[in-house]
Design an enzyme around this catalytic site. Structure first.
Site, PDB file in Angstrom:
ATOM      1  N   ALA A   1       0.799  -1.235   0.000  1.00  0.00           N
ATOM      2  CA  ALA A   1       0.000   0.000   0.000  1.00  0.00           C
ATOM      3  C   ALA A   1       0.828   1.280   0.000  1.00  0.00           C
ATOM      4  O   ALA A   1       0.263   2.369   0.089  1.00  0.00           O
ATOM      5  CB  ALA A   1      -0.997   0.043   1.155  1.00  0.00           C
ATOM      6  N   ALA A   2       2.139   1.181  -0.152  1.00  0.00           N
ATOM      7  CA  ALA A   2       2.938   2.405  -0.249  1.00  0.00           C
ATOM      8  C   ALA A   2       2.556   3.197  -1.494  1.00  0.00           C
ATOM      9  O   ALA A   2       2.386   4.421  -1.440  1.00  0.00           O
ATOM     10  CB  ALA A   2       4.424   2.055  -0.263  1.00  0.00           C
ATOM     11  N   GLY A   3       2.414   2.500  -2.623  1.00  0.00           N
ATOM     12  CA  GLY A   3       2.012   3.181  -3.848  1.00  0.00           C
ATOM     13  C   GLY A   3       0.617   3.760  -3.760  1.00  0.00           C
ATOM     14  O   GLY A   3       0.351   4.859  -4.259  1.00  0.00           O
ATOM     15  N   ASP A   4      -0.293   3.031  -3.118  1.00  0.00           N
ATOM     16  CA  ASP A   4      -1.663   3.525  -2.961  1.00  0.00           C
ATOM     17  C   ASP A   4      -1.696   4.739  -2.033  1.00  0.00           C
ATOM     18  O   ASP A   4      -2.450   5.696  -2.272  1.00  0.00           O
ATOM     19  CB  ASP A   4      -2.556   2.426  -2.404  1.00  0.00           C
ATOM     20  CG  ASP A   4      -2.745   1.281  -3.382  1.00  0.00           C
ATOM     21  OD1 ASP A   4      -2.634   1.513  -4.600  1.00  0.00           O
ATOM     22  OD2 ASP A   4      -3.006   0.150  -2.922  1.00  0.00           O
TER      23      ASP A   4
END
Length: 302
Positions: free
Chosen positions: A244-247
């Site tokens: 979820a870093a990209g999200d």
């Protein structure tokens, strides 16, 4: 307002010493169950970063649906446009290794039944942003993008999971967010010889008129908008996992745009959010809040 048209999942996350190769079984000690899905994650990220957010998508009529919706509801994301479909709620099966890298398999389930016609009943305008990913049908993403463009709003696409975007969808975009692998897929789909993320983002901006950001993991991010290059290094942190870093990056970036920040200010807040997400295990549990994002921006970029 930010309208997120995208997926809702439950994530089954297993820690492993190393990620398996083809045909290999690796044993993990246990697993955790979290709400997830790129659409839901980015909706939560935008909401926690301070934006008013409505999520459009679909879940099943099963027990996983309540889990998928739980943190979104607790944080005040508008969920009245999430349909209950005759299909299982989407699920992601995630292995995370000792270095924080991951492998993910996603079962679409009800996400395959998400429909853009829901946006026709919504009041949309120039100040609104549509946020898209690629875990719901692309034809529906295109219909949603066309609806937002007719209303005068902006469209942001996170090209994840990686895949060649339809030409018509590219024609609706204001901003494209990709990681290094997704940037290569984009270049290949357009027949471009460039292989460096910086060069791909520059060409996307120059030739397509689409502001383009490439997230570079621990190296930060590079973005091109209006012929101007922005390059930011990531703050150094202890990485727990990168789920979820990209999200978190994309949702916080969109929230900053919605709040009136320019491209550079939005890029700073996206990178801060993505960095903070790496410090906590899981997808939605790791999504940071506005106060933490602003504190890291103040420490790292100002």
């Amino acid at each position: 307002m930010i309208v997120v048209f995208g997926s809702l999942n439950v994530d089954l996350v297993t820690p492993v010493e190393r990620l398996p190769g083809a045909g290999e079984t690796v044993i993990g000690p246990a697993y955790a169950l979290h709400p997830g899905g790129k659409g839901a994650n980015q909706a939560l990220a935008a909401r926690r970063a301070g934006a008013e957010v409505a999520l459009v998508g679909a879940v099943g009529r099963d027990a996983f649906a309540d889990i998928a919706l739980s943190l979104l509801a607790a944080d005040g994301v508008e969920l009245s446009h999430v349909a209950r479909a005759e299909a299982p709620t989407g699920a992601a099966f995630i292995a995370v290794d000792a270095e924080g890298a991951n492998q993910i398999v996603v079962a679409a389930g009800a996400n395959a039944l998400a429909r853009a016609e829901v946006l026709s009943a919504m009041t949309l305008g120039e100040g609104d942003i549509l946020l898209l990913q690629r875990e719901v049908p692309e034809a529906e993403c295109l219909a949603a993008a066309e609806r937002m463009k007719r209303a005068g709003g902006r469209v942001v696409l996170n090209l994840a999971p990686a895949g060649p975007p339809a030409e018509a969808l590219l024609g609706c975009l204001d901003v494209l967010v990709v990681n290094e692998h997704e940037a290569l897929v984009l270049a290949q789909s357009l027949g471009w010889p460039e292989r460096e993320p910086d060069d791909i983002a520059r060409r996307c901006d120059a030739e397509r008129g689409i502001a383009c950001i490439v997230t570079l993991g621990a190296e930060g991010a590079v973005g091109w908008h209006g012929g101007v290059r922005r390059r930011l290094a990531a703050p150094a942190v202890a990485v727990v996992d990168t789920v979820a870093a990209g999200d978190s990056f994309t949702g916080a970036f969109a929230a900053a745009l919605s709040a009136g920040y320019g491209f550079s200010g939005a890029l700073q807040r996206g990178l801060a959010a993505g960095t903070l997400a790496c410090m906590v295990a899981g997808a939605q549990p790791s999504v940071p809040r506005r106060e933490a994002i602003e504190a890291l921006v103040g420490e790292s970029f100002i």
